[in-house]
Design a protein around this motif. Structure first.
Motif, mmCIF file in Angstrom:
data_model
loop_
_atom_site.group_PDB
_atom_site.id
_atom_site.type_symbol
_atom_site.label_atom_id
_atom_site.label_comp_id
_atom_site.label_asym_id
_atom_site.label_seq_id
_atom_site.Cartn_x
_atom_site.Cartn_y
_atom_site.Cartn_z
ATOM 1 N N THR A 149 0.810 -1.224 0.000
ATOM 2 C CA THR A 149 0.000 0.000 0.000
ATOM 3 C C THR A 149 0.841 1.269 0.000
ATOM 4 O OG1 THR A 149 -1.574 -1.296 1.312
ATOM 5 C CG2 THR A 149 -2.019 1.050 1.119
ATOM 6 N N SER A 169 -5.842 11.100 -1.928
ATOM 7 C CA SER A 169 -6.354 9.728 -1.833
ATOM 8 C C SER A 169 -7.617 9.518 -2.673
ATOM 9 C CB SER A 169 -6.649 9.358 -0.374
ATOM 10 O OG SER A 169 -7.745 10.099 0.125
ATOM 11 N N VAL A 172 -7.485 7.270 -7.591
ATOM 12 C CA VAL A 172 -7.150 5.843 -7.457
ATOM 13 C C VAL A 172 -6.119 5.469 -8.521
ATOM 14 C CG1 VAL A 172 -8.052 3.487 -7.531
ATOM 15 C CG2 VAL A 172 -9.436 5.324 -6.538
ATOM 16 N N ARG A 236 -3.904 1.516 6.796
ATOM 17 C CA ARG A 236 -4.943 1.686 5.767
ATOM 18 C C ARG A 236 -5.358 0.325 5.199
ATOM 19 N NH1 ARG A 236 -4.561 5.917 0.629
ATOM 20 N NH2 ARG A 236 -4.803 4.281 -0.931
ATOM 21 N N PHE A 237 -4.363 -0.516 4.924
ATOM 22 C CA PHE A 237 -4.677 -1.842 4.380
ATOM 23 C C PHE A 237 -5.363 -2.722 5.432
ATOM 24 C CE2 PHE A 237 -3.749 -6.246 3.110
ATOM 25 C CZ PHE A 237 -4.339 -6.233 1.852
ATOM 26 N N SER A 240 -8.945 -1.899 5.683
ATOM 27 C CA SER A 240 -9.693 -2.448 4.542
ATOM 28 C C SER A 240 -10.013 -3.928 4.756
ATOM 29 C CB SER A 240 -8.899 -2.279 3.243
ATOM 30 O OG SER A 240 -8.854 -0.920 2.862
ATOM 31 N N ILE A 251 -14.671 -3.314 -1.627
ATOM 32 C CA ILE A 251 -13.317 -2.921 -1.200
ATOM 33 C C ILE A 251 -12.282 -3.587 -2.105
ATOM 34 C CG2 ILE A 251 -11.629 -2.993 0.676
ATOM 35 C CD1 ILE A 251 -13.966 -2.868 2.633
ATOM 36 N N GLU A 253 -8.130 -3.391 -3.119
ATOM 37 C CA GLU A 253 -6.799 -2.866 -2.764
ATOM 38 C C GLU A 253 -5.725 -3.629 -3.525
ATOM 39 O OE1 GLU A 253 -5.920 -0.435 -0.723
ATOM 40 O OE2 GLU A 253 -7.598 -0.114 0.654
ATOM 41 N N THR A 255 -2.526 -5.609 -3.656
ATOM 42 C CA THR A 255 -1.798 -6.344 -2.629
ATOM 43 C C THR A 255 -1.090 -7.534 -3.267
ATOM 44 O OG1 THR A 255 -2.014 -7.596 -0.541
ATOM 45 C CG2 THR A 255 -3.923 -7.581 -1.992
ATOM 46 N N PRO A 280 -4.764 -5.238 -8.124
ATOM 47 C CA PRO A 280 -5.956 -4.897 -7.345
ATOM 48 C C PRO A 280 -6.736 -6.176 -7.009
ATOM 49 C CG PRO A 280 -5.733 -3.436 -9.232
ATOM 50 C CD PRO A 280 -4.732 -4.534 -9.416
#
Length: 330
Positions: A149, A169, A172, A236-237, A240, A251, A253, A255, A280
């Motif tokens: 992140t 933020s 995206v 933040r992660f 989520s 959601i 993210e 990762t 994502p």
């Protein structure tokens, strides 16, 4: 009830990360574990008037087991930081051993927990974790995540000077690949809302995102690394993951995950030649629900970045796997 554990809670990332998690209304119980100073950090944070009940543990008296018992989420920032002139690879042997020991504890005590790995080099420590969990017969690829992140946060922040967006933020920007140097690939072509980067600024911007950690190490005069921004990114992660586990939908993210174990991942694995890759990922109650293949959407500039990424990443991944399958002699 959500119990979060920070393994490596007394370090440069661990302390601010623990502070953020203690203040989060999503955390009911917070357990801190480290090899030194945990009682002091715990006492300090225990004075904060927030929901989370906090406990701290040292290795003595089965401290790791006590910290991990009943954990829903385990965040691992444990390890030594980078020093000036040190690559993430230099950290490998020390941090690999630390991560291996913690994952063995998780496999024994809380194998169903979401495992979030911050410890560098992430490109190798996540494969190490996967191998340890496989050996223990406890590997759930949907619940093992490398936290990349910070690369996303940097991309959002550094692009602000071009977009003028008040809240960076809100832009995206998927950042894919790995989590070191040229394995980090910002996909500006897939930014939402659309971002137009002037050609004469693109190379410098990409380089700054890829090597942002060096900027912080130099600015701190060798006295530290990117601990505060990494703690923020890790938090933040983690938030989520907890929100998704509680049933919140939509959601997504970027990762670093084990592609063959996540829906949609095999297609990306074939495309990249890598078993682990950051893309994502749609998060849900069971963890990683679906990996989004944005690799195929890369423009010509990004395709060149991706070729370098694949080369570096394959070596990093095999190094992690090798560390567990053929441990170095002491």
């Amino acid at each position: 009830m959500v119990k979060a554990v920070v393994a490596g809670a007394s370090g440069g990332i661990g302390q601010p990360l623990s502070l953020l998690l203690k203040a989060s209304p999503l955390v009911d119980k917070l357990a801190l574990y480290d090899v030194v100073n945990t009682p002091g950090v715990t006492a300090d944070l225990s004075h904060i008037s927030s929901i989370a009940q906090i406990e701290g543990f040292l290795p003595a008296d089965d401290g790791m087991k006590k910290a991990l018992t009943g954990a829903d989420v385990v965040v691992i920032p444990a390890g030594i930081p980078r020093k000036p002139g040190m690559t993430r690879d230099d950290l490998f042997k020390i941090n690999a051993g630390i991560v291996k020991g913690l994952i063995e504890g998780i496999a024994e005590t809380c194998p169903d927990a979401y495992i979030l790995i911050i410890s560098n080099p992430v490109n190798s420590t996540v494969p190490i974790a996967a191998e340890v969990l496989k050996k223990a017969g406890k590997f759930n690829p949907k619940k093992l995540f490398g936290v990349t992140t910070l690369d996303v946060v940097r991309a959002e922040t550094f692009v602000q000077s071009i977009t003028g967006e008040r809240d960076p933020s809100k832009t995206v920007i998927p950042v894919i690949g790995g989590h070191s140097g040229e394995t980090i690939v910002p996909m500006f072509s897939q930014a939402k809302p659309e971002v137009k980067i002037p050609e004469d600024k693109l190379d410098a911007l990409v380089h700054r995102i890829q090597f942002g950690g060096d900027e912080v190490v130099e600015a701190k005069g060798g006295a530290g690394s990117a601990t505060l921004s990494m703690a923020y990114a890790g938090f933040r992660f983690t938030e989520s993951i907890i929100k998704a586990a509680k049933g919140e939908s939509g959601i997504v993210e970027p990762t670093f995950v084990y592609l063959p174990g996540v829906q949609g991942g095999e297609e990306i694995q074939k495309e990249t030649g890598c078993d682990f890759f950051s893309v994502p990922v749609h998060l849900g109650k069971e963890g990683a629900e679906k990996a989004e293949n944005i690799v195929t959407k890369a423009n010509d500039y990004e395709k060149k970045l991706l070729q370098k990424c694949y080369e570096g990443l394959k070596g990093n991944i095999s190094k992690g796997v090798e560390f567990v399958q053929n441990p170095p002699s002491k």
